[in-house]
Design a protein around this motif. Structure first.
Motif, PDB file in Angstrom:
ATOM      1  N   VAL B 389       4.056  -9.172  -1.293  1.00 28.62           N
ATOM      2  CA  VAL B 389       3.622  -7.781  -1.114  1.00 28.62           C
ATOM      3  C   VAL B 389       2.274  -7.699  -0.414  1.00 28.62           C
ATOM      4  N   CYS B 390       1.480  -8.765  -0.493  1.00 32.43           N
ATOM      5  CA  CYS B 390       0.107  -8.678   0.016  1.00 32.43           C
ATOM      6  C   CYS B 390       0.105  -8.341   1.513  1.00 32.43           C
ATOM      7  N   PRO B 391      -0.472  -7.211   1.888  1.00 28.80           N
ATOM      8  CA  PRO B 391      -0.394  -6.785   3.282  1.00 28.80           C
ATOM      9  C   PRO B 391      -1.171  -7.698   4.220  1.00 28.80           C
ATOM     10  N   ALA B 394      -2.762 -12.692   2.232  1.00 26.92           N
ATOM     11  CA  ALA B 394      -3.882 -13.418   1.630  1.00 26.92           C
ATOM     12  C   ALA B 394      -3.416 -14.348   0.515  1.00 26.92           C
ATOM     13  N   LEU B 395      -2.322 -13.992  -0.157  1.00 31.69           N
ATOM     14  CA  LEU B 395      -1.901 -14.748  -1.331  1.00 31.69           C
ATOM     15  C   LEU B 395      -0.846 -15.779  -0.957  1.00 31.69           C
ATOM     16  N   HIS B 396      -1.028 -16.977  -1.477  1.00 35.38           N
ATOM     17  CA  HIS B 396      -0.159 -18.106  -1.143  1.00 35.38           C
ATOM     18  C   HIS B 396       0.205 -18.858  -2.405  1.00 35.38           C
ATOM     19  N   LEU B 411      -2.644 -18.041  -4.930  1.00 37.26           N
ATOM     20  CA  LEU B 411      -3.960 -18.491  -4.498  1.00 37.26           C
ATOM     21  C   LEU B 411      -4.352 -17.635  -3.305  1.00 37.26           C
ATOM     22  N   LEU B 412      -5.577 -17.136  -3.299  1.00 31.72           N
ATOM     23  CA  LEU B 412      -6.004 -16.341  -2.157  1.00 31.72           C
ATOM     24  C   LEU B 412      -6.717 -17.245  -1.153  1.00 31.72           C
ATOM     25  N   ILE B 413      -6.202 -17.290   0.063  1.00 31.91           N
ATOM     26  CA  ILE B 413      -6.832 -18.097   1.108  1.00 31.91           C
ATOM     27  C   ILE B 413      -7.441 -17.130   2.123  1.00 31.91           C
ATOM     28  N   GLY B 417      -6.174 -14.497   5.116  1.00 32.05           N
ATOM     29  CA  GLY B 417      -6.228 -13.057   4.882  1.00 32.05           C
ATOM     30  C   GLY B 417      -7.182 -12.783   3.737  1.00 32.05           C
ATOM     31  N   TYR B 418      -7.964 -11.728   3.857  1.00 33.24           N
ATOM     32  CA  TYR B 418      -8.907 -11.390   2.794  1.00 33.24           C
ATOM     33  C   TYR B 418      -8.274 -10.326   1.916  1.00 33.24           C
ATOM     34  N   CYS B 419      -8.914 -10.045   0.807  1.00 33.81           N
ATOM     35  CA  CYS B 419      -8.387  -9.025  -0.093  1.00 33.81           C
ATOM     36  C   CYS B 419      -8.906  -7.657   0.329  1.00 33.81           C
ATOM     37  N   GLU B 420      -7.979  -6.775   0.618  1.00 33.57           N
ATOM     38  CA  GLU B 420      -8.318  -5.448   1.138  1.00 33.57           C
ATOM     39  C   GLU B 420      -8.910  -4.609  -0.004  1.00 33.57           C
ATOM     40  N   PRO B 421     -10.125  -4.095   0.184  1.00 29.82           N
ATOM     41  CA  PRO B 421     -10.753  -3.391  -0.944  1.00 29.82           C
ATOM     42  C   PRO B 421      -9.920  -2.235  -1.485  1.00 29.82           C
ATOM     43  N   CYS B 423      -6.809  -1.929  -1.769  1.00 27.24           N
ATOM     44  CA  CYS B 423      -5.430  -2.291  -2.105  1.00 27.24           C
ATOM     45  C   CYS B 423      -5.315  -2.740  -3.556  1.00 27.24           C
ATOM     46  N   THR B 424      -4.233  -2.344  -4.213  1.00 30.47           N
ATOM     47  CA  THR B 424      -3.992  -2.805  -5.587  1.00 30.47           C
ATOM     48  C   THR B 424      -2.542  -3.254  -5.736  1.00 30.47           C
ATOM     49  N   LEU B 425      -1.925  -3.652  -4.609  1.00 30.67           N
ATOM     50  CA  LEU B 425      -0.475  -3.872  -4.632  1.00 30.67           C
ATOM     51  C   LEU B 425      -0.037  -5.054  -5.497  1.00 30.67           C
ATOM     52  N   CYS B 426      -0.799  -6.155  -5.487  1.00 32.22           N
ATOM     53  CA  CYS B 426      -0.314  -7.327  -6.229  1.00 32.22           C
ATOM     54  C   CYS B 426      -0.193  -7.031  -7.713  1.00 32.22           C
ATOM     55  N   GLY B 427      -1.150  -6.270  -8.255  1.00 26.40           N
ATOM     56  CA  GLY B 427      -1.057  -5.908  -9.667  1.00 26.40           C
ATOM     57  C   GLY B 427       0.092  -4.957  -9.941  1.00 26.40           C
ATOM     58  N   ASP B 442     -11.123   0.824 -10.692  1.00 24.39           N
ATOM     59  CA  ASP B 442     -11.358  -0.488 -11.311  1.00 24.39           C
ATOM     60  C   ASP B 442     -11.622  -1.538 -10.253  1.00 24.39           C
ATOM     61  N   LYS B 443     -10.944  -1.386  -9.130  1.00 25.80           N
ATOM     62  CA  LYS B 443     -11.033  -2.419  -8.106  1.00 25.80           C
ATOM     63  C   LYS B 443     -12.376  -2.367  -7.380  1.00 25.80           C
ATOM     64  N   VAL B 444     -12.750  -1.218  -6.881  1.00 25.67           N
ATOM     65  CA  VAL B 444     -13.974  -1.167  -6.079  1.00 25.67           C
ATOM     66  C   VAL B 444     -15.207  -0.783  -6.889  1.00 25.67           C
TER      67      VAL B 444
HETATM   68  S1  SF4 Z   1      -5.161  -6.408  -3.834  1.00 30.84           S
HETATM   69 FE1  SF4 Z   1      -3.840  -6.248  -2.024  1.00 30.84          FE
HETATM   70  S2  SF4 Z   1      -4.973  -7.314  -0.425  1.00 30.84           S
HETATM   71 FE2  SF4 Z   1      -5.867  -7.964  -2.375  1.00 30.84          FE
HETATM   72  S3  SF4 Z   1      -4.770  -9.834  -2.903  1.00 30.84           S
HETATM   73 FE3  SF4 Z   1      -3.723  -8.146  -3.922  1.00 30.84          FE
HETATM   74  S4  SF4 Z   1      -2.097  -7.533  -2.510  1.00 30.84           S
HETATM   75 FE4  SF4 Z   1      -3.548  -8.811  -1.332  1.00 30.84          FE
END
Ligand code: SF4
Ligand code: SF4
Ligand code: SF4
Lengths: 317, 564
Positions: B389-391, B394-396, B411-413, B417-421, B423-427, B442-444
């Motif tokens: 799902v990670c746009p 970033a996650l591997h 694992l985030l590499i 790809g960096y973690c988009e501020p 974005c909350t899709l992985c959770g 909660d995220k930002v």
């Molecule tokens: S919050 Fe979004 S961008 Fe960040 S690791 Fe999760 S899916 Fe990827």
């Protein structure tokens, strides 16, 4: 072995050997590089100055659409820039995954209105696009630009690797770079930047906004930021620069994020001179054109005037 | 309803569930809806992980490992309770990996035609089929100790992971490669045809950004092995390995639905054995094994004399050729105890050698909202939903970054790809709560709430252009998304190679504000090994992995229901 069989077998082997040799010879090449041809297109979409109109206008109105219309009317109206049947590309700043309030991308209301005006003036196609830094889908979405531009009738394109042209930019520093084709294959180019802080170039307004037409390793341009901005400005001559100073990002640019960094200025600038536009825009950040490296270099390179009053300046407050 | 209709229903059910499963994985992806109700927060339109939440083994494993049944996992009862009454219907009618195995096993081949006899023999119950029960007990005991390994072989996460991180990216790469190749020939109509085909499959099968995943060869090899083994033994995986099949076998111990054999009607044609999926001895003369039967109903369908029929409360005519059997699972108590002990031993094996600091790589960056490492390893089933799902790709899957214990967990590499501020899709997609669902706030973070941190950035002054090479850069500062920025600059006069003085701005990291998102590492123009990189220290999920003396409230505390 019979003679016929002997002839047949050796014939087959010889043919096979000859074919193998021919393939080898055909592909043999001492030059190990596969040069990509680059295109020598131009991107001169400017119009000539006309003494009946001011060279730079600025309008202030808390209704941002009205501000744009006032500034545009004062500089001659849309019909001066767009002729019926022409193809128009609008280049807003859509670099970051931010909402309009955060002032990291161009105000979507202004982009939508500009599209509408171009359509009204008879443009055959109006294209809105940009090569973003963050994920383009998020940038186009959260900036609100895709929605407002599409509603107004524009074609909105997300950047795609297949749409890049390899262009010879003929600059001092920039030579071959991949450029998104919509910025080349068009009749009119409208640059619609937003005024933002930038730690290296002091501010990013119109000329720096042109970074967004480039693909490739454009992060490396920072190593000579002034010259690369000037090279781009020398190559890409927009028909009109419309500077969004409705919200100005004073600190933490170009990404911003906090509303505390945003100044509400409710102003729109229109100019046919990219240097003058940036020079006037910089004043919203308590700067002047004389203090900004790339604006100075652009003037000394003959691309425009820092002293925007000298090209005719009109303020509508 | 005739048996032929019921078999067709079974086939339709397999197709439908397979398509749903595949479709949900395709949809576990960020695709833009340009008229969002609330443009500030991006949410997936429907619960794409729902298929995984029906998995009873995931539910049981996570329950043993951490004492709760997370979110939608209660749905698994919809599978488990009917199994108690009618047996392993899931394997024959629902399971997408079972269906895939079924299809692959059924592809006709020369070999199969020639060797009908071997086929009949290979479809008799074999001792290797006990292995799956031992695997199940090993995993369950390990889970009870706190290390959740079921996901490695649990068919639903296994298939989700294989499709998401291997099959679909491979399709994408092949499609790009073939299209590019055809176009390079340079015949316009051919190029147009290739592009047309590409555009046809793109919206369905290809992601917006082409995904690349770390260590997919290990994931792909297991998947290919499972698929290929079907050609040697029909549904080898389902019969011999699958721990979910084993669990459902155990739960079918008291089933009231089963096979009734009429000895008198049988003409010993062996058609039933030739078509049996589960290798559960449907033939007359051996004991039928409920725990192995997938309820595919082939035996009843192909029997020319109606000697076999499935019914509630089947009666058993006991005779010489239909021996009084027991439906009990063929495993010895001693080996069950040994499996349980072995599984339990996994925990000290994994955990006693290294403490956290030495065990996990400093580059083990977990997704935002992840629970602490020990809890994470008790929850993650390696389904790969978060990776898919990670746009930003970033996650591997990890290989050894979190030890053997955590293989294939996310694992985030940041270099990829960096973690988009925003974005909350992985959770949102994690079915087990290894990654908790964060709100955007909660995220930002905001004035009162600290942001969720996944690590901290460090500058490599020996590689950084303004630090080491007297050249301007500060791309990292430009990209830093926090406000105020976590990278600050100091103007410094340095000497260049010609001995001239130049003024450059040198970056510093402010660890108070850095969230470890990795945007700086992603964007740094030092292409091979970035001059700024993130490591896990400072991550919100850990109270130990910190470097700054902080006020108590600076580290958000999470429990399973979210933030405390
Ligand atoms: S919050 Fe979004 S961008 Fe960040 S690791 Fe999760 S899916 Fe990827
Ligand atoms: S962390 Fe990722 S791989 Fe692990 S269970 Fe959650 S979604 Fe699946
Ligand atoms: S982006 Fe990389 S090279 Fe540039 S200043 Fe930052 S760390 Fe140094």
């Amino acid at each position: 072995m019979k003679r016929r069989e002997f002839l047949k077998k050796s014939g087959q082997a010889l043919t096979f050997a000859a074919a193998t040799g021919a393939v080898g010879a055909f592909f043999h090449n001492r030059d190990p590089f596969n040069y990509q041809p680059h295109l020598s297109e131009t991107a001169e979409f400017g119009i000539s100055a006309d003494s009946t109109y001011p060279g730079l206008t600025l309008a202030k109105d808390s209704n941002h659409i009205a501000a744009l219309n006032k500034a545009l009317d004062a500089i001659g109206g849309i019909k001066r820039f767009i002729k019926p049947g022409e193809r128009v590309t609008i280049k807003p700043n859509i670099g970051w995954d931010r909402t309009p309030e955060q002032a990291a991308d161009t105000n979507p209301l202004l982009v939508g209105e500009m599209v509408r005006l171009c359509k009204e003036a008879g443009a055959s196609r109006v294209i809105v696009t940009d090569i973003t830094c963050h994920d383009p889908r998020r940038c186009f979405l959260r900036s609100g630009i895709r929605e407002s531009a599409e509603k107004a009738g524009a074609e909105v394109f997300l950047p795609d690797d297949n749409d890049m042209l390899n262009i010879d930019l003929r600059g001092k520093l920039l030579t071959n770079w991949p450029v998104l084709k919509y910025f080349i294959e068009t009749d009119r180019l409208i640059n619609m930047p937003i005024v933002k802080h930038h730690s290296l170039s002091a501010c990013t307004i119109g000329m720096k906004n042109l970074y967004g037409v480039l693909g490739g390793r454009r992060h490396q341009l920072h190593q000579s930021i002034d010259q690369s901005i000037v090279d781009l400005t020398a190559f890409f001559k927009p028909t009109l620069t419309v500077v969004d100073a409705t919200r100005v990002l004073l600190r933490n640019g170009p990404t911003g994020g906090s509303l505390d960094d945003v100044l509400i200025a409710d102003s729109v600038i229109c100019s046919i001179d990219p240097v003058a536009a940036d020079s006037r825009g910089a004043e919203f950040m308590s700067l002047t054109g004389e203090k900004v490296g790339h604006i100075i270099l652009a003037e000394t390179s003959g691309l425009g005037k820092i002293d925007y009053r000298s090209i005719g300046y009109k303020e509508i407050l | 309803m005739t048996i032929a209709t019921v078999r067709n229903l079974r086939r339709a059910s397999q197709v439908i569930f397979f398509v749903i499963f595949f479709w949900l994985i395709l949809k576990t992806n960020f695709s833009v809806n340009f008229n969002p109700a609330d443009p500030n927060e991006i949410r997936l339109p429907y619960p794409v992980s729902i298929a995984l939440e029906f998995d009873p083994l995931t539910a049981l494993g996570t329950l043993l490992a951490n004492g709760t049944i997370y979110k939608g996992l209660l749905w698994s009862l919809v599978i488990l309770i009917p199994t108690i009454f009618i047996g392993r219907f899931f394997c024959g009618w629902v399971c997408p990996l079972g269906t895939l195995n079924h299809w692959i096993s059924e592809i006709p081949s020369e070999r199969m035609k020639r060797k009908g006899k071997q086929k009949i023999d290979s479809n008799r119950y074999k001792k290797y089929q006990r292995i799956k029960y031992y695997i199940l007990f090993i995993f369950l005991a390990a889970a009870l100790m706190g290390t959740l390994q079921v996901g490695l072989l649990d068919p639903l996460p296994l298939l989700a992971r294989s499709i998401g991180t291997v099959v679909l990216p491979v399709i994408h790469t092949s499609a790009d490669g073939i299209t590019g190749w055809v176009k390079s020939i340079g015949i316009p109509p051919l190029s147009a045809a290739a592009q047309f085909l590409y555009d046809l499959i793109a919206p369905l099968l290809l992601t917006f950004r082409k995904m690349h995943f770390h260590t997919i060869l290990t994931i792909g090899s297991l998947f290919i092995a499972i698929i290929v083994l079907n050609r040697i033994f029909s549904r080898f995986w389902c019969r011999g390995i699958c721990p979910l099949g084993a669990m459902l076998g155990v739960f079918s111990r008291f089933a009231i639905f089963g096979l009734e054999k009429k000895e008198s009607a049988c003409n010993h044609c062996n058609e039933c054995l030739l078509h049996c999926q589960g290798a559960d001895n449907p033939d007359i003369g051996s004991v039928w094994r409920q725990s192995e039967c997938h309820l595919c109903l082939n035996c009843q369908g192909v029997c020319p004399t109606q000697a076999l029929s499935f019914r509630f409360f089947p009666s058993q005519e006991v005779s010489k050729s239909n021996p009084a059997g027991t439906a009990k699972i063929d495993i010895s108590r001693r080996k069950v105890v040994a499996s349980l002990a072995g599984g339990a031993a996994l925990y000290p094996l994994f955990r006693s050698g290294d403490t956290f600091a030495a065990n996990a790589s400093p580059y083990l960056i977990r997704p935002p909202g992840s629970v602490s490492e020990n809890d994470f390893l008790a929850r993650c089933i390696r389904c790969g939903q978060c990776m898919r799902v990670c746009p930003n790709n970033a996650l591997h899957p990890t290989f050894m970054e979190s030890g053997l214990e955590g293989i294939w967990s996310p694992l985030l590499i940041a270099r990829i790809g960096y973690c988009e501020p925003s974005c909350t899709l992985c959770g949102q997609v994690c079915p087990t709560g290894a990654i908790l669902e964060l709100t955007l706030k909660d995220k930002v973070g905001d004035k009162e709430t600290p942001p969720n941190r996944i690590g901290t950035a460090f500058i490599d002054r020996g590689r950084c252009l303004p630090w080491a090479m007297a050249r301007p850069c500060i791309v990292c500062e430009e990209w830093c998304p926090t406000s105020p920025k976590s990278i600050y600059l100091r103007e410094e006069t340095v000497y260049n190679s010609r001995g001239e003085t130049v003024t450059v701005k040198q970056p510093y990291v402010d660890p108070e504000h850095c969230t470890g998102c990795g945007a700086c590492e992603y964007a740094c123009p030092v292409e091979d090994k970035a001059a700024i990189y993130i490591t896990s220290v400072g991550e919100s999920r850990s109270s130990e992995n910190q470097m700054l003396l902080k006020k108590k409230n600076d580290i958000p505390q999470y429990n399973l229901r979210g933030k405390i």
